[in-house]
Structures are given as C-alpha cells and as structure tokens.
Design an enzyme around this catalytic site. Structure first.
Site, short mmCIF file in Angstrom:
data_model
loop_
_atom_site.label_atom_id
_atom_site.label_comp_id
_atom_site.label_asym_id
_atom_site.label_seq_id
_atom_site.Cartn_x
_atom_site.Cartn_y
_atom_site.Cartn_z
N ASN A 157 0.76 -0.91 0.04
CA ASN A 157 0.40 -0.08 0.23
C ASN A 157 0.69 1.51 0.37
OD1 ASN A 157 0.73 -0.79 2.27
ND2 ASN A 157 -1.14 0.30 3.31
N GLU A 256 3.61 -5.00 11.85
CA GLU A 256 2.85 -4.04 11.96
C GLU A 256 1.38 -5.15 11.43
OE1 GLU A 256 5.04 -0.66 10.91
OE2 GLU A 256 5.71 -0.16 12.90
N CYS A 290 -3.59 1.19 6.43
CA CYS A 290 -3.43 0.93 7.96
C CYS A 290 -4.39 1.81 8.42
CB CYS A 290 -2.19 0.18 8.71
SG CYS A 290 -1.35 1.28 9.04
N GLU A 469 7.60 0.80 16.13
CA GLU A 469 9.02 1.56 16.07
C GLU A 469 8.35 2.72 15.49
OE1 GLU A 469 9.92 -0.60 12.26
OE2 GLU A 469 9.09 -2.30 12.98
P1 NAD Z 1 -0.10 -9.07 3.46
O1 NAD Z 1 -0.03 -9.53 4.29
O2 NAD Z 1 -0.60 -9.88 1.48
O3 NAD Z 1 1.65 -8.97 2.95
C1 NAD Z 1 2.51 -8.01 3.18
C2 NAD Z 1 3.97 -9.22 3.01
O4 NAD Z 1 4.11 -9.77 3.59
C3 NAD Z 1 4.67 -9.78 1.66
O5 NAD Z 1 5.31 -8.36 0.34
C4 NAD Z 1 3.99 -10.81 0.87
O6 NAD Z 1 4.26 -11.45 0.00
C5 NAD Z 1 4.41 -11.32 1.95
N1 NAD Z 1 3.97 -12.69 2.48
C6 NAD Z 1 2.28 -13.05 3.06
N2 NAD Z 1 2.44 -14.12 3.52
C7 NAD Z 1 3.85 -14.45 3.55
C8 NAD Z 1 4.48 -15.66 4.37
N3 NAD Z 1 3.76 -16.80 4.64
N4 NAD Z 1 5.90 -15.65 5.15
C9 NAD Z 1 6.34 -14.46 4.45
N5 NAD Z 1 5.60 -13.45 3.96
C10 NAD Z 1 4.77 -13.72 3.46
O7 NAD Z 1 -0.12 -7.94 3.41
P2 NAD Z 1 -0.87 -6.86 2.45
O8 NAD Z 1 -1.78 -7.59 1.60
O9 NAD Z 1 0.81 -7.15 1.05
O10 NAD Z 1 -0.76 -5.49 2.69
C11 NAD Z 1 -2.45 -4.96 3.10
C12 NAD Z 1 -2.09 -5.16 4.89
O11 NAD Z 1 -1.66 -4.14 4.91
C13 NAD Z 1 -3.51 -4.30 5.16
O12 NAD Z 1 -4.21 -5.81 6.36
C14 NAD Z 1 -2.95 -3.05 5.91
O13 NAD Z 1 -3.83 -3.26 7.35
C15 NAD Z 1 -1.62 -3.97 6.71
N6 NAD Z 1 -1.21 -2.53 6.18
C16 NAD Z 1 -0.18 -2.34 8.09
C17 NAD Z 1 -0.06 -1.34 8.70
C18 NAD Z 1 0.26 -1.18 9.99
O14 NAD Z 1 1.61 -0.18 10.24
N7 NAD Z 1 -0.19 -0.92 10.86
C19 NAD Z 1 0.90 -0.38 7.65
C20 NAD Z 1 0.25 -0.60 6.18
C21 NAD Z 1 -0.31 -2.26 5.63
O1 6OD Z 2 4.28 7.18 8.99
C1 6OD Z 2 4.43 6.22 8.85
O2 6OD Z 2 5.53 5.98 9.18
C2 6OD Z 2 3.32 4.39 9.11
N1 6OD Z 2 3.73 3.19 9.72
C3 6OD Z 2 2.75 4.14 8.00
C4 6OD Z 2 1.74 3.22 7.84
C5 6OD Z 2 1.07 2.77 7.39
C6 6OD Z 2 -0.14 2.12 7.02
O3 6OD Z 2 -0.51 2.24 5.85
#
Ligand code: NAD
Ligand code: 6OD
Length: 488
Positions: A157, A256, A290, A469
């Site tokens: 994202n 995260e 997120c 973080e």
């Molecule tokens: P995802 O969990 O599908 O994938 C994230 C990464 O993990 C990718 O690089 C993927 O290839 C890898 N991955 C997937 N399965 C794995 C495994 N078993 N072992 C190792 N690596 C693996 O997430 P996404 O669809 O790319 O992103 C969207 C999600 O991320 C949403 O749930 C969003 O809320 C979350 N997100 C959270 C934050 C936060 O800071 N809390 C920030 C951004 C996105």
């Molecule tokens: O701004 C940042 O440092 C941060 N970790 C943002 C995360 C956004 C999630 O999608």
C-alpha cells in the site's frame, strides 16, 4: 517490445538466473504489464542472507558510526536525485495519484534515511551507578550492537515509505538487511538497490529478493536460520504465520498489522474539519492505508447533517489517471483486491445497508477499463455484527452509525479485534483527553488524521500488531542492548 525485467539485488548487484520463475507485475491503472519479475528461489534467498551475514563482519561492520551515517545521508541524496524515477515506478506499481506519491511516499523514503541517521548519532547510552556491600560500588552502562541480518517484509500500500521506514533504522543501527517487497510492488525496492550501489554502500548490506509469501520467497526468508530478526508490515493472518516462523530459533519480530479503525465525531466538533478529515481518513490512497477509517460513529444530533455533508464531499472526489491534473483517488492495487472489496459491497447490500453514495465500479473510459477501479462508498444502517463492520476491507469505504453517549462511543470504538488507530473529533479539551485515554489503540488522533512526527511510537494494540517502531522505538528493536557491569 518485451516488458523489462525486475531482478533480485544480491551482494551489491542485480542477479539473474536462467532457471528463475517469472511473474507479472501489472499496473492497476489499466492492467498493462509493468515488468516481468524474477521470483527468488530458496537458493537465491540463501545467497542473499549469506551475503548479508558476510557484510556484517566485512566493510560494513568496520565503519565508524559517522561513516555509516554519512552513507545513509548519501542514500537519501541519491533518492532525491532520482526522484522522478522513484515517482514513476511507484505510480506504475500502485496507481496512486502523482500528488500523493510526490508529496508523501517518495520524500518520506528519503527522510527515513536522514532521520534515523541523525537519531542514532544523538542516542545516549544508559548509565546506572550501583552501591555494593563493600562500599566500593559498581557502574553499569549499556552498549548497543546490531541484531545481525534483518528480514524486512513489506506490503503494497505504501511500498517505498514502509520499506524504507524499516530498512533505514536497521542500517542506522549497523544491521544488514534482506528486503522482500510485496509481489504487487517490486519496483522501488529494486531501484533503491541502484541508489545503494551508487552511494557506495558495501555489497551485501542491502539485498532485495522478489516473490510471494507462502511456499515462496517470503517463507524462504523468514525461515532462514541465519536471519536474526524479522520486521513485518501486512495482514494480521500473515503476521501470525511469520510469528510462527520467527519462533524457530527464537528470533525477534516486530509486526505492524491490520486495522478496522473508528472515527468518533462528537456534536461539539468543528463540523467542517470533521467532514474534511473523515474524507481524508476514509479515502486517501483509495482507502488502502492501515490507518484509514472504516467505521465512523457520529453523535445523534449531528448525524443527518454529517452524513449529508460527507456524501457531498465524497462525491466531489475526482477519480482518474494518477498523472492527470486534479485527481484525488486512484485504483485499488489489483483486480484480485477489487474482487475482495466488491465482495464486501455485496455483503453490505445483503445485510441491509443504505448506500449513501458509490457501491459499484466507475466508468472512466476505455483507457482505464482494464484497471482496478471502484467507487468511494458510504453506507449507513448496518448492524454492528455485519462482516462489513467487523472485518478489515482495505478499500475506499466507510460505514456511518449514530451514538448517544460518550461511553457508548468508546464502547463501539473498542468493540473490535483490531486496535491500530482512532480519530476523535471534538472541541471539548477534557473530552479529547478522556476519550483518547480510553480507546484501545496504538495511535489516537484528535482533530486530525495521519499527522506524523517520525520520533513518535507507531504500532497497534490487540491484533493490530506487536511492538512499536518509530524514532527511539525503532532503534530499540533494531539493536541488541547489552548491559556492562564493572565492579569498582
Ligand atoms: P500481506 O500480509 O498479504 O503481505 C505483506 C507481505 O508479506 C508481502 O510482501 C507478502 O508477500 C508477504 N507474505 C505473505 N505471506 C507470507 C508468509 N507466509 N511468509 C513471509 N512473507 C509473507 O499484506 P498486504 O496485502 O501486502 O498489505 C495490506 C495489509 O497490510 C492490510 O491488512 C493492512 O492493514 C496492513 N498494513 C498494516 C500497516 C501497519 O503499520 N499496521 C501498514 C500497512 C499495511
Ligand atoms: O507513517 C508511517 O511511518 C507509517 N508507518 C505509516 C503506515 C501506514 C500504513 O498503511
């Protein structure tokens, strides 16, 4: 013309193997192929991790703190020199509007290297003078060492912002990294390899392996025994799988994860600011942050007016090609993700929602017909038990629900398996502090959304993550803190 190839960056250079499996990186703007990506096999991942291990004891490990930080500044300069390349790559991979990537994603990528280089130099160690029975005493002090090889697993994202948010502090603390960007967005991680090489960062310090998660590159990396710590941003279910992998060998993990964030709009708010803020918090990056708001709770006396004004403001958003002037929102990340988001649009209808606006696929003309477009959508009238209210959708949509008392608002906000972020809209100072204190989240904003100071802790409560973080909190995760006790 054949599409270009995106290669793994290992031990200081791009590597290609004739046996590599290729996968398509398609642009969500129109579905065209951006590049063919070489998936890193278990052997390639092993090569990357071993290069990272060797660099720890090689030239990287021998640099002084100042020399290391100077290199990180050179990386930031290099990103800025190639700003247009990063911008084009990020837009092609994600479809996010030029204005957004230009103002946020790419500048933050460069800023991440500067801020952590500054911070690591300014970080004092702890000192504890101690009494001893013989009266001579002892002194204790802390020493920070790198953890070792850090696996950086990042989502699609905010690909460049979030990957560098982990790579920069890891390197500032003296670690080496193997980064695995999302399979949807490999381009900026690869470009950063060129910048690292041109800046003179020693071979093996920054490696990139491309591929998927389970039974692919991500799993090969997180299971690799020479990886010392894992930092992950992504979905909660993926976080659970990676935590299991990290348990073998007792490796540290920072996670995260997902969110189902609430906004609480009190009748004493500044309504103009609350409406404009909610449009931002629900629809920025097509709802794919997120921290985005998917549940909006509004105090009953202003509910109807709030919904009417939110609808009007949302309908003013312009969807279109990210490079077109005046565009506010782009597509979702992929056709697959659009299917998921549209399935929630169907569930909302089946569960009896009133569709205030949106709910379908926009017609943006033949050039964009192959893209992953959906309409920004607002619902009311769903029961709190609906999957639309309980599950993270990660799209441009929110549900608006009335409440009657402050206690009810807090209860509704906290009624979630997630606990990432909340926004409180109120002009009552005491209420702002009271409510912010009671919400079970890692980040509570009052009268603003996603206002970031990079020194502050970032992370989630409950199933939104483990650890923090940001600023000093990143340095603590990326360092092994040793206590030295000297008897005087
Ligand atoms: P995802 O969990 O599908 O994938 C994230 C990464 O993990 C990718 O690089 C993927 O290839 C890898 N991955 C997937 N399965 C794995 C495994 N078993 N072992 C190792 N690596 C693996 O997430 P996404 O669809 O790319 O992103 C969207 C999600 O991320 C949403 O749930 C969003 O809320 C979350 N997100 C959270 C934050 C936060 O800071 N809390 C920030 C951004 C996105
Ligand atoms: O701004 C940042 O440092 C941060 N970790 C943002 C995360 C956004 C999630 O999608």
């Amino acid at each position: 013309m054949a599409p270009r190839r995106t290669l793994n960056f290992i031990d200081g250079d791009f590597r290609t193997t004739s046996s590599a499996r290729l996968f398509e990186n398609r642009s969500p703007i129109d579905g065209r192929i951006v590049s063919m990506v070489e998936e890193a096999s278990a052997e390639m991942v092993d090569r990357a991790v071993r290069a990272a291990k060797a660099a720890l004891d090689g030239p990287w490990g021998r640099l002084s703190l100042k020399e290391r930080c100077d290199l990180l500044f050179a990386v930031a300069d290099g990103i800025e020199r190639r700003f247009d390349d990063f911008l084009a790559a990020e837009i092609a991979d994600t479809g996010k509007p030029d204005v957004l990537a230009r103002a946020v994603d790419i500048p933050r990528g460069a800023a991440n290297f500067r801020i952590f280089a500054d911070l690591v130099r300014a970080t004092p160690e702890h000192y504890f003078p101690q009494d001893t029975p013989d009266g001579a005493g002892a002194i204790n002090y802390t020493v920070r060492k790198p953890k070792g090889v850090v696996a950086v697993i990042s989502p699609w994202n905010l690909p460049f912002l979030l990957m560098t948010w982990k790579v920069a502090p890891a390197l500032a603390c003296g670690n080496t990294v193997v980064a695995k960007p999302s399979e949807e967005t490999p381009s900026t991680a690869a470009l950063l390899g060129e910048v690292m090489r041109d800046a003179g960062v020693p071979a093996g310090v920054y490696n990139v392996v491309h591929g998927f998660g389970p039974n692919s590159t991500g799993e090969f990396l997180t299971r690799h025994p020479l990886v010392d710590a894992i930092t992950f941003t992504g979905e909660t279910r993926t976080g659970e799988a990676i935590m299991k992998a990290s348990a073998v060998g007792v490796r540290d993990i920072s996670a995260e994860l997902g969110g189902k964030n609430a906004a609480l709009v009190f009748a004493d708010c500044d309504l103009d600011k609350a409406v404009a803020g909610t449009v931002r918090s629900a629809f920025t990056n097509c709802g794919q942050v997120c921290l985005c708001t998917e549940r909006v709770y509004v105090e009953r006396p202003i509910f109807d007016e709030f919904v009417a004004r939110l609808k009007a403001a949302t309908e003013k958003l312009t969807q279109g090609h990210p490079n077109a002037a005046g565009v506010d929102t782009g597509p979702l990340i992929s056709a697959g993700h659009r299917e998921k988001v549209l399935s929630y649009y169907e569930i909302a209808k089946a569960d009896g929602a009133r569709v205030v606006t949106g709910g379908g696929i926009p017609d943006l003309g033949p050039d964009l017909a192959g893209g992953a477009w959906v309409e920004p959508t607002i619902w009311t009238g769903l029961p709190e038990t609906s999957r639309v209210i309980r599950e993270e959708i990660f799209g441009p949509c929110c549900h608006v629900q009335p409440f009657d008392t402050e206690d009810e608002a807090v209860r509704l906000a906290n009624d979630s398996q997630y606990g990432l972020a909340t926004v409180v809209w109120t002009e009552n100072l005491s209420r702002a502090h009271r409510v912010a204190a009671k919400i079970d989240v890692g980040i509570a904003w009052v009268n603003t959304w996603n206002l970031r100071d990079l020194r502050t802790p970032f992370g989630g409560a409950k199933q939104s993550g483990i650890g923090r973080e940001g600023g000093q909190f990143s340095l603590d995760f990326y360092s092994e803190i040793k206590n030295v006790c000297i008897k005087l």
